[in-house]
Scaffold this active site. Structure first.
Site, PDB file in Angstrom:
ATOM      1  N   HIS A 114     -10.738   0.168  -6.873  1.00  0.00           N
ATOM      2  CA  HIS A 114     -10.293  -1.198  -6.749  1.00  0.00           C
ATOM      3  C   HIS A 114      -8.942  -1.269  -6.010  1.00  0.00           C
ATOM      4  O   HIS A 114      -8.462  -2.492  -6.138  1.00  0.00           O
ATOM      5  CB  HIS A 114     -10.396  -1.792  -8.143  1.00  0.00           C
ATOM      6  CG  HIS A 114     -10.196  -3.157  -8.228  1.00  0.00           C
ATOM      7  ND1 HIS A 114      -9.239  -3.931  -8.948  1.00  0.00           N
ATOM      8  CD2 HIS A 114     -10.951  -4.339  -7.835  1.00  0.00           C
ATOM      9  CE1 HIS A 114      -9.264  -5.120  -8.745  1.00  0.00           C
ATOM     10  NE2 HIS A 114     -10.476  -5.363  -8.171  1.00  0.00           N
ATOM     11  N   LYS A 171      -5.779  -1.651  -3.228  1.00  0.00           N
ATOM     12  CA  LYS A 171      -5.729  -2.181  -1.836  1.00  0.00           C
ATOM     13  C   LYS A 171      -4.155  -1.687  -1.390  1.00  0.00           C
ATOM     14  O   LYS A 171      -2.955  -2.388  -1.849  1.00  0.00           O
ATOM     15  CB  LYS A 171      -5.649  -3.724  -1.976  1.00  0.00           C
ATOM     16  CG  LYS A 171      -7.026  -4.201  -2.240  1.00  0.00           C
ATOM     17  CD  LYS A 171      -6.852  -4.691  -3.899  1.00  0.00           C
ATOM     18  CE  LYS A 171      -8.079  -5.337  -4.289  1.00  0.00           C
ATOM     19  NZ  LYS A 171      -8.150  -5.586  -5.990  1.00  0.00           N
ATOM     20  N   ASP A 190       3.550   5.399   8.389  1.00  0.00           N
ATOM     21  CA  ASP A 190       4.452   6.435   8.890  1.00  0.00           C
ATOM     22  C   ASP A 190       5.633   6.727   7.712  1.00  0.00           C
ATOM     23  O   ASP A 190       6.497   7.271   7.819  1.00  0.00           O
ATOM     24  CB  ASP A 190       5.312   5.888   9.921  1.00  0.00           C
ATOM     25  CG  ASP A 190       4.559   5.897  11.376  1.00  0.00           C
ATOM     26  OD1 ASP A 190       3.704   6.251  11.587  1.00  0.00           O
ATOM     27  OD2 ASP A 190       5.023   5.095  12.570  1.00  0.00           O
ATOM     28  N   HIS A 207      -5.738 -14.835  -7.552  1.00  0.00           N
ATOM     29  CA  HIS A 207      -6.151 -13.677  -7.788  1.00  0.00           C
ATOM     30  C   HIS A 207      -5.189 -12.548  -8.048  1.00  0.00           C
ATOM     31  O   HIS A 207      -5.457 -11.315  -8.098  1.00  0.00           O
ATOM     32  CB  HIS A 207      -7.129 -13.226  -6.446  1.00  0.00           C
ATOM     33  CG  HIS A 207      -7.695 -12.079  -6.367  1.00  0.00           C
ATOM     34  ND1 HIS A 207      -7.557 -10.921  -5.683  1.00  0.00           N
ATOM     35  CD2 HIS A 207      -9.061 -11.656  -7.123  1.00  0.00           C
ATOM     36  CE1 HIS A 207      -8.297  -9.719  -5.950  1.00  0.00           C
ATOM     37  NE2 HIS A 207      -9.185 -10.303  -6.802  1.00  0.00           N
ATOM     38  N   LYS A 239      -2.254 -10.262  -9.546  1.00  0.00           N
ATOM     39  CA  LYS A 239      -2.158  -9.458 -10.653  1.00  0.00           C
ATOM     40  C   LYS A 239      -0.814  -9.136 -11.047  1.00  0.00           C
ATOM     41  O   LYS A 239      -0.420  -8.122 -10.530  1.00  0.00           O
ATOM     42  CB  LYS A 239      -3.237  -8.273 -10.507  1.00  0.00           C
ATOM     43  CG  LYS A 239      -4.584  -8.438 -10.403  1.00  0.00           C
ATOM     44  CD  LYS A 239      -4.740  -8.474  -8.814  1.00  0.00           C
ATOM     45  CE  LYS A 239      -6.263  -8.384  -8.711  1.00  0.00           C
ATOM     46  NZ  LYS A 239      -7.257  -9.313  -9.185  1.00  0.00           N
ATOM     47  N   ASP A 259      11.543 -11.041 -19.290  1.00  0.00           N
ATOM     48  CA  ASP A 259      12.799 -11.154 -19.460  1.00  0.00           C
ATOM     49  C   ASP A 259      13.707 -11.140 -18.414  1.00  0.00           C
ATOM     50  O   ASP A 259      14.864 -10.882 -18.450  1.00  0.00           O
ATOM     51  CB  ASP A 259      13.253 -10.281 -20.515  1.00  0.00           C
ATOM     52  CG  ASP A 259      12.845 -10.132 -21.944  1.00  0.00           C
ATOM     53  OD1 ASP A 259      12.034 -11.360 -22.246  1.00  0.00           O
ATOM     54  OD2 ASP A 259      12.972  -9.402 -22.809  1.00  0.00           O
TER      55      ASP A 259
END
Length: 434
Positions: free
Chosen positions: A184, A186, A191, A352, A354, A359
């Site tokens: 899952h 991405k 380089d 979408h 995440k 704080d």
């Protein structure tokens, strides 16, 4: 005088009527148990299918394509590494393609979904061009997530090394978590100088119609992403694919580290960094999640933080692209709202991202949702960052997103229709699958 005869031992004991079950009786028990088991499975599955059918009709009439605000790419310096937060798919893809087109030595690309559309073709062409000029190009994509993409799209020139993470693997049916997780993640590394990680898949839909968050790194911390890619590649490559060398890192940046879930090794640190950070909170917790189905410990940590006066806010889509996940998430809303956690529902489009920030100091950006699949199932990667400038940027993004959301109150939630309350209970057994 003769002694009276004593009754036999068997005569002294009371006779007990014992009826052993016949084969017919056991067969009946088995039938009842089988029917009960089938009902326990069929009811939530049927409920889920009905919910999906209803949402499909609703989406035809009310698609998730409303415009939403985005922010320009924003930089912050963490040690000797420059971080850039992206909230627009167009901005992100332009930066990723620019990095690939400027590659001199190697490109590592790993993605969950890769659409065969204009955006997808642009990335494919950029990788092929890089390989043609002598750059070492390595690509990983998840086979299951791309079953609907024409296989011909993933035919690259021979110079491009491609690893299709297989749909079926030995042990997937009986081997448990070690063999069932999907890739899952991405990420992109160019380089060892520039890296990208976050929630964006590759496709036109994500560029224009999904609100997501990605992070760019430039500097020594790119090693965190390189190391993750190399470990995964070497673990799952086929014999015909080359081995990648682990080069090590002379730089240590404790305030910017990658947490990597690896089901094959039963390693799941992302859940741990969330629990540790929430337990430390004294002021505020801001969480943005596409699919929010917290387990018992994360739910308890959020409620405990709210009880000690922390301002806990969770932003989720009011409607996501996975409607069953929405209904499972709603099963926790009453508990969260009664416990003082504030819930905000993103309007008109799919969010979408995440991300979380706590704080004004701790932040995370990555690929993992707060649900079972991400936290104890899939291959995932999240960056954990302890830096006030990065936290400030993500707090500004959170405030921007709240401007496109409505707050859900406990009173409003308790007034929801009875059929929704019943549906939430019926679909709840599917929770462990998501």
């Amino acid at each position: 005088m003769p002694r009276p005869a004593l009754p036999s031992r068997s005569a002294r004991l009371p006779r007990l009527a014992v009826t052993l079950p016949t084969d017919t009786t056991w067969a009946g028990v088995r039938r009842v148990a089988l029917r009960a088991a089938l009902t326990a499975v069929a009811v939530p599955v049927a409920t889920g299918l009905a919910i999906m059918a209803g949402e499909r009709l609703r989406r035809h009439r009310h698609p998730l394509d409303a415009p939403f605000p985005t922010a320009p790419p924003t930089d912050a310096q963490v040690g000797r590494t420059t971080t850039t937060v992206y909230t627009s798919g167009h901005d992100l893809y332009d930066a990723m393609l620019e990095a690939i087109r400027g590659a001199k030595h190697h490109v590592f690309l790993e993605t969950f979904i890769w659409k065969a559309d204009e955006v997808g073709q642009a990335f494919k062409q950029a990788l092929a061009d890089a390989a043609a000029r002598g750059v070492a190009v390595y690509v990983v994509y998840d086979g299951f997530a791309n079953l609907v993409v024409p296989p011909s799209f993933f035919r690259f020139p021979r110079a491009v090394h491609v690893l299709r993470f297989p749909v079926l693997r030995p042990g997937i049916l009986w081997g448990g978590i070690r063999y069932s997780g999907r890739d899952h993640r991405k990420l992109l590394v160019v380089d060892d100088e520039v890296g990208f990680v976050g929630g964006y898949n590759l496709g036109d839909l994500y560029a224009a119609h999904w609100r997501d968050t990605h992070l760019r790194l430039e500097g020594p911390a790119v090693w965190e992403l390189r190391n993750s890619f190399v470990d995964f590649w070497n673990r799952w490559r086929r014999p015909r694919l080359p081995v990648l060398q682990d080069v090590g890192s002379p730089s240590w940046l404790p305030q910017l580290r990658a947490a990597r879930n690896a089901p094959s090794d039963l390693v799941f640190p992302i859940r741990g960094i969330y629990l540790d950070a929430i337990d430390r909170a004294t002021s505020h917790v801001h969480i943005t999640q596409a699919y929010f189905i917290p387990d018992r410990e994360i739910l308890a940590a959020l409620l405990a933080a709210a009880r000690r006066g922390v301002d806990v806010r969770v932003l989720v889509p009011e409607r996501s692209n996975h409607v069953v996940a929405d209904w499972l998430a709603r099963g926790h809303y009453a508990t969260l709202l009664r416990g003082g956690v504030r819930i905000f529902l993103y309007q008109g489009a799919m969010i979408h991202a995440k991300t979380a920030t706590i704080d004004g100091r701790w932040s995370t950006v990555g690929t993992a949702n707060i649900d079972r699949l991400s936290l104890t199932g899939n291959y995932e990667i999240n960056l954990e960052i302890v830096d006030r400038d990065v936290a400030r940027t993500l707090e500004d993004v959170f405030a921007m997103d709240l401007g496109n959301a409505r707050e859900l109150t406990l009173a409003a939630w308790e007034r929801r229709p009875a059929f929704q309350k019943v549906g939430e209970r019926l679909v709840a057994p599917l929770g462990p699958l998501l």
